[in-house]
Design a protein around this motif. Structure first.
Motif, mmCIF file in Angstrom:
data_model
loop_
_atom_site.group_PDB
_atom_site.id
_atom_site.type_symbol
_atom_site.label_atom_id
_atom_site.label_comp_id
_atom_site.label_asym_id
_atom_site.label_seq_id
_atom_site.Cartn_x
_atom_site.Cartn_y
_atom_site.Cartn_z
ATOM 1 N N LEU A 158 57.806 44.769 37.812
ATOM 2 C CA LEU A 158 57.010 45.742 37.060
ATOM 3 C C LEU A 158 55.595 45.233 36.828
ATOM 4 N N VAL A 159 55.443 43.925 36.575
ATOM 5 C CA VAL A 159 54.099 43.359 36.396
ATOM 6 C C VAL A 159 53.299 43.461 37.690
ATOM 7 N N LEU A 160 53.904 43.067 38.806
ATOM 8 C CA LEU A 160 53.189 43.101 40.085
ATOM 9 C C LEU A 160 52.867 44.522 40.509
ATOM 10 N N ASN A 161 53.718 45.465 40.149
ATOM 11 C CA ASN A 161 53.530 46.842 40.594
ATOM 12 C C ASN A 161 52.439 47.572 39.813
ATOM 13 N N VAL A 162 51.969 46.979 38.714
ATOM 14 C CA VAL A 162 50.904 47.617 37.934
ATOM 15 C C VAL A 162 49.662 47.820 38.787
ATOM 16 N N GLY A 163 49.370 46.857 39.669
ATOM 17 C CA GLY A 163 48.190 46.961 40.519
ATOM 18 C C GLY A 163 48.238 48.115 41.490
ATOM 19 N N ASN A 164 49.423 48.694 41.702
ATOM 20 C CA ASN A 164 49.559 49.816 42.635
ATOM 21 C C ASN A 164 49.502 51.168 41.935
ATOM 22 N N MET A 165 49.356 51.152 40.614
ATOM 23 C CA MET A 165 49.326 52.404 39.871
ATOM 24 C C MET A 165 47.923 53.003 39.895
ATOM 25 N N SER A 166 47.831 54.309 39.712
ATOM 26 C CA SER A 166 46.549 54.996 39.708
ATOM 27 C C SER A 166 45.814 54.734 38.397
ATOM 28 N N GLY A 167 44.487 54.946 38.423
ATOM 29 C CA GLY A 167 43.692 54.817 37.212
ATOM 30 C C GLY A 167 43.076 53.445 37.045
ATOM 31 N N ASN A 168 42.606 53.166 35.839
ATOM 32 C CA ASN A 168 41.961 51.907 35.512
ATOM 33 C C ASN A 168 42.994 50.777 35.525
ATOM 34 N N PRO A 169 42.886 49.826 36.459
ATOM 35 C CA PRO A 169 43.919 48.776 36.545
ATOM 36 C C PRO A 169 43.971 47.885 35.313
ATOM 37 N N PHE A 170 42.824 47.681 34.672
ATOM 38 C CA PHE A 170 42.802 46.815 33.492
ATOM 39 C C PHE A 170 43.506 47.470 32.312
ATOM 40 N N LEU A 171 43.286 48.766 32.139
ATOM 41 C CA LEU A 171 43.993 49.476 31.075
ATOM 42 C C LEU A 171 45.485 49.577 31.386
ATOM 43 N N ASN A 172 45.818 49.731 32.672
ATOM 44 C CA ASN A 172 47.235 49.766 33.042
ATOM 45 C C ASN A 172 47.918 48.451 32.688
ATOM 46 N N TYR A 173 47.251 47.329 33.027
ATOM 47 C CA TYR A 173 47.791 46.021 32.650
ATOM 48 C C TYR A 173 47.857 45.876 31.133
ATOM 49 N N PHE A 174 46.811 46.352 30.452
ATOM 50 C CA PHE A 174 46.748 46.221 29.006
ATOM 51 C C PHE A 174 47.895 46.966 28.326
ATOM 52 N N PHE A 175 48.107 48.230 28.719
ATOM 53 C CA PHE A 175 49.174 49.010 28.101
ATOM 54 C C PHE A 175 50.548 48.439 28.440
#
Length: 606
Positions: free
Chosen positions: A403-420
């Protein structure tokens, strides 16, 4: 209660414990068939620890420094290399765009073919281009002379990278994309192998040479490995070795202070110590993406989040060795000295015969003989628990890491995705602490494995629908929420199931197995980026269902006394029924709250 009265009362309890042990003659006096393998003798140490203060200023100071602050800082080193390995959006570079005064979007339209992505949409190819020259494109753009046969070929002039979010990352610096894209996935694999080797080596050393010495060796290795990786990123084999070395020290850095803190606190605070480390971890991994967003450069990020770890070597004198471990190793004089230090900081006083009592305990119990990992399988019951913990820990590790590694493949702001994704761990751990302390460790893990499987099923259904991006992100966050709770529960359970003489060996072995299973995590994510975005959630959902079954067969450790010896571990959990909750959990909590003496006005350590 004054010091003399306290000493008298403590001495009385010690003598009572000593009398019970002597009366047992080393045989079964427990009434449940468990051999008297040192349990009564360990009452002497527990009572001395209580006299020194098992939830006083000493524990508060230690846990704030080494189980909160350390966790917050070192957790940044866990995430910094993950973010450094982010592959930005990229496409084939075709020279001539600036000279022709054509917009980037139009230039890509003229030079790049479209192909179906992993989410079912059509997008510009990342690794292919039309075999055209700048002159061909200019003729088509300005003179309407279309190139009839546009041959598709691989990138001939390198790649361009989208710098909207990242100024530079390790893959963009070294062109680890397209035919070299597996280099990124393999780095994550080497990191997991480092986890395996480090957990094995340091885990064995932790129960052999001590928790503190392992910690003192792990911190320099972490800092050296990360800094060396920055210097040699252009040489792939050396970079991989540096990531391997630095990751091999990550788990011992967390496990050593947690084991020490757990072993000199009262049992009611064990969950709180685990919680405090989890809060520190969440703080660190939540701040890391915000810092990455601010600097945008993987080199600055790595240096800024790694070097502060050195601080804890400068204050290493504030970390004691575990007195419980020293007793298990037959070193009562050193254990006595640490207990005296604890008592002094807590404003307590040990009874005058404390050292004699510790020596008598060691001479009666002897030094516990263990054989490393093999001792985890020394009895049928302990072996069964060990295998179940292996399985649960491995599934948790696979789910969390994927799930952590897959955050980089999600749409939108990657930093906010990691943050949330990081921030959700805080409420998850709060829920986990409440649930494990009230419902129990076993059922908490089982219920949230079920919720994790449900979240993965929903993600399989929605991840390819562009119109449901918010739903996708929401359930991905909930999946992370669930796996944090299951991880919290099994981590606490493993600490409380293994005996003192094998506690760090056991938890380290769990990490070994979990890391071995977690090695496939990067490739599970790779399936999502290269084949089908649904596949990672299919794998994780299936594994979660296996975890549900395994978790229900583990023993309930809530309000149970920590096993000290292999003999106690062989009978730990006996008599617990499958369909049961922790026995008299609420009654025990109420009893604890009503029987505290005036000394309980001290602030509890986490």
């Amino acid at each position: 209660m004054d010091a003399s009265a306290m000493e008298s009362e403590t001495t009385h309890r010690l003598l009572m414990a000593d009398g019970r042990a002597s009366a047992g003659g080393g045989k079964d006096v427990s009434g449940d068939g468990a051999p008297g393998g040192g349990g009564e003798e360990q009452d002497a140490f527990d009572n001395l620890l209580e006299a020194a203060g098992s939830h006083g200023k000493f524990q508060i100071r230690f846990n704030i420094i080494f189980n909160f602050s350390l966790s917050a800082i070192v957790s940044m080193s866990f995430l910094n290399y993950v973010m450094a390995m982010t592959v930005p959006e990229h496409w084939c570079y075709v020279p001539g765009a600036l000279e022709s005064n054509i917009s980037r979007d139009r230039w890509k339209e003229l030079t790049l073919p479209r192909e179906q992505g992993t989410k079912g949409d059509m997008a510009y190819s990342k690794c292919k281009m039309f075999n055209v020259t700048a002159e061909d494109i200019i003729m088509e753009q300005f003179f309407n002379q279309t190139v009839i046969h546009k041959e598709i070929t691989g990138c001939q002039y390198g790649w361009e990278y989208d710098t909207t979010w990242y100024v530079r990352t390790t893959p963009s610096d070294n062109d680890w994309v397209c035919e070299n894209e597996l280099r990124v996935t393999n780095i994550f694999m080497y990191a997991r192998i480092g986890d395996v080797i480090g957990a094995f080596v340091f885990g064995q050393l932790g129960d052999t040479i001590g928790r503190k010495k392992v910690f003192m060796a792990a911190i320099p290795l972490l800092v050296f490995g990360r800094m060396a990786a920055v210097l040699c990123s252009g040489i792939y084999p050396l970079f991989a070795i540096c990531i391997f070395l630095s990751n091999s020290s990550l788990l011992p850095v967390f496990q050593s202070p947690l084991a020490i803190g757990t072993e000199f606190c009262c049992k009611e605070n064990r969950s709180r110590i685990n919680m405090l480390q989890c809060v520190g971890w969440t703080l660190g991994i939540s701040l890391t993406p915000l810092l990455a967003w601010a600097v945008g450069d993987w080199v600055i990020l790595t240096v800024a989040t790694t070097l502060p770890s050195i601080i804890f070597l400068l204050i290493i004198k504030m970390m004691p060795e575990s007195p419980r471990w020293l007793m298990a190793r037959g070193r009562p004089e050193e254990a006595y000295k640490i207990l005296c230090d604890i008592a002094a900081v807590n404003g307590r006083k040990l009874p005058s015969n404390a050292l004699a009592m510790l020596k008598e305990t060691v001479s009666r119990c002897g030094k516990e003989k263990t054989f490393g990992i093999a001792s985890l399988f020394s009895s049928k019951r302990l072996a069964g628990y060990t295998l179940l913990i292996f399985l649960c820990w491995g599934i948790n590790s696979l789910a969390y890491y994927s799930l952590v590694l897959n955050v980089g493949n999600m749409s939108g702001n990657p930093f906010l995705n990691y943050f949330f994704q990081s921030l959700v761990e805080l409420p998850a751990y709060l829920v986990a602490m409440w649930s494990t302390d009230n419902i129990g460790r076993r059922w908490t893990q089982s219920v949230f494995f079920i919720l994790l499987a449900i979240a993965c099923a929903v993600l399989v259904a929605v991840v390819q629908n562009p119109g449901l991006t918010v739903v996708t992100v929401g359930f991905a966050v909930f999946a992370k929420f669930s796996v944090c709770i299951t991880f919290y529960a099994v981590y606490l359970q493993s600490l409380e199931t293994y005996p003192t003489c094998l506690r760090q060996t056991g938890t380290s072995t769990n990490s070994i197995i979990a890391s071995l299973i977690g090695i496939i995590g990067p490739y599970v994510v790779y399936l999502g980026t290269s084949v089908d975005a649904r596949y990672p959630y299919v794998v994780l959902g299936t594994c979660s269902l296996v975890g549900v079954v395994a978790a229900t067969f583990l023993p309930e450790t809530l309000h149970e006394k920590l096993p000290e010896t292999l003999a106690e571990a062989q009978h730990f959990g006996r008599g617990q029924r499958y369909w049961s909750f922790p026995k008299n959990a609420w009654a025990k909590k109420k009893s604890l709250s009503t029987t505290k003496d005036e000394n309980s006005c001290e602030t509890k350590a986490f």
